[in-house]
Design an enzyme around this catalytic site. Structure first.
Site, PDB file in Angstrom:
ATOM      1  N   CYS A  54       0.844  -1.200   0.000  1.00 55.05           N
ATOM      2  CA  CYS A  54       0.000   0.000   0.000  1.00 55.05           C
ATOM      3  C   CYS A  54       0.878   1.249   0.000  1.00 55.05           C
ATOM      4  CB  CYS A  54      -0.908   0.007   1.220  1.00 55.05           C
ATOM      5  SG  CYS A  54      -1.860   1.529   1.343  1.00 55.05           S
ATOM      6  N   LYS A 110       0.886  -9.492  -2.282  1.00 54.32           N
ATOM      7  CA  LYS A 110       0.514  -8.416  -3.221  1.00 54.32           C
ATOM      8  C   LYS A 110       1.692  -7.478  -3.412  1.00 54.32           C
ATOM      9  CE  LYS A 110      -2.983  -5.431  -4.824  1.00 54.32           C
ATOM     10  NZ  LYS A 110      -4.323  -5.005  -4.501  1.00 54.32           N
ATOM     11  N   THR A 138      -1.109   0.054  -6.584  1.00 58.75           N
ATOM     12  CA  THR A 138      -1.082   1.341  -7.289  1.00 58.75           C
ATOM     13  C   THR A 138       0.335   1.918  -7.376  1.00 58.75           C
ATOM     14  OG1 THR A 138      -1.595   2.392  -5.188  1.00 58.75           O
ATOM     15  CG2 THR A 138      -3.439   1.941  -6.654  1.00 58.75           C
TER      16      THR A 138
HETATM   17  C1  SIN Z   1      -5.602   2.448   0.747  1.00 59.40           C
HETATM   18  O1  SIN Z   1      -6.448   2.134   1.613  1.00 59.40           O
HETATM   19  O2  SIN Z   1      -4.831   3.391   0.921  1.00 59.40           O
HETATM   20  C2  SIN Z   1      -5.527   1.684  -0.538  1.00 59.40           C
HETATM   21  C3  SIN Z   1      -5.110   0.276  -0.327  1.00 59.40           C
HETATM   22  C4  SIN Z   1      -3.827  -0.080  -1.025  1.00 59.40           C
HETATM   23  O3  SIN Z   1      -3.342   0.678  -1.865  1.00 59.40           O
HETATM   24  O4  SIN Z   1      -3.298  -1.156  -0.737  1.00 59.40           O
END
Ligand code: SIN
Length: 300
Positions: free
Chosen positions: A132, A166, A194
């Site tokens: 994340c 992940k 992302t």
């Molecule tokens: C988030 O909650 O910031 C997105 C989750 C992620 O990017 O893993």
């Protein structure tokens, strides 16, 4: 759609959701049991949970980009206890296998999460969110092959359930991180999370997002994700779950051709909550004509 085995778990097809991109409980409230009858995914990945409850990042949390968006959500969640008490019983009613996504600020936190979540029969697999971009520690762990290996080694003995790691596209060498995860005992890898990005407030020139930076997703990152999936798939023998801007069956077929055993739909779910079913149908149609890789023979 051809059924497949992913890490020993039978799926009716290869289309999953990306963690945190589809709120199955809210969708159930909105659409009732019709959602369960025509559930859009072949396995459901929960939003990431942490040991303690989190509020997430301050608003604003979203910015729309050409062909995508930037999120700075920051993993708001009820924490392990809240998840087990109120979310898991509802998610267990979904008609597809459940994959629970977990994130810890240390290996020990991750171990507690994996152990506690893995004990539940309703959970088919665990996804380790070490990627994340909106929570420093998560990204640092998943950006480094040695750190990732240490985490997976620590967690391996905590559960017999499949562990999916992940991966972040923000690593120097995602193939090396994937190989380290595999060598440490991961059963599969999923990618991409992302890409780190930023948007400025047009009026002030200051960062728009409350968390200053965020994660870019959507079709804007598809070509990058496809390359990373191909690179990782060439490097590891465990299954790869490919994602990053998939918005059509054609996109999904590309990820499978690049070596993914299954695909996940993320940003497209916000535009079209039924995207999973549509993409699965388009993929099935294409498979007939294009001869995509037969996912049912992938390693388990
Ligand atoms: C988030 O909650 O910031 C997105 C989750 C992620 O990017 O893993």
């Amino acid at each position: 759609m051809t059924p497949l085995e992913l890490c020993g778990i039978s799926l009716r097809g290869p289309v999953l959701n990306g963690s945190g991109t589809f709120d199955a409980r809210a969708a159930h409230r909105a659409f009732g049991d019709a959602l369960l009858e025509r559930f859009p995914f072949d396995a459901f990945v929960s939003k990431t949970i942490t040991l303690e409850p989190r509020q997430g990042n301050p608003p604003p949390r979203l910015w729309e980009t050409p062909a995508g968006m930037i999120n700075s959500i920051g993993l708001p969640n009820k924490g392990l206890e809240g998840f087990l008490a109120s979310d898991l019983p509802e998610l267990a009613r979904l008609p597809v296998p459940l994959i629970v996504s977990v994130m810890g600020f240390s290996r020990e936190e991750l171990a507690q999460l994996v152990c506690a979540v893995g004990e539940h029969d309703e959970v088919s697999m665990l996804e380790l969110n070490v990627s994340c971009p909106n929570v420093e520690t998560g990204l640092i762990m998943g950006a480094d092959p040695a750190e990732t290996a240490l985490a997976v080694e620590r967690l391996r003995s905590e559960t017999a359930k499949p562990l999916v790691v992940k991966l972040t596209p923000n690593a120097t060498d995602p193939g090396a991180v994937a190989a380290a995860a595999e060598a440490a005992g991961a059963d599969a890898v999923s990618l991409v999370n992302t890409l780190k990005g930023m948007a400025l407030n047009p009026q002030t020139g200051e960062p728009w997002l409350g968390g200053r930076t965020g994660g870019v997703s959507g079709p804007a990152i598809r070509a990058i994700a496809l390359e990373q999936v191909a690179t990782v798939a060439a490097r590891v023998g465990i299954p790869v779950i490919g994602m990053g801007g998939i918005a059509s069956g054609r996109d999904a077929a590309d990820f499978i051709a690049a070596g993914a055993s299954a695909v996940a739909i993320g940003t497209e779910n916000f535009r079209d909550p039924a995207a999973g079913r549509r993409i699965a149908a388009e993929l099935a149609e294409l498979s007939l004509t294009r001869g995509t890789r037969d996912t049912s023979s992938m390693p388990v």
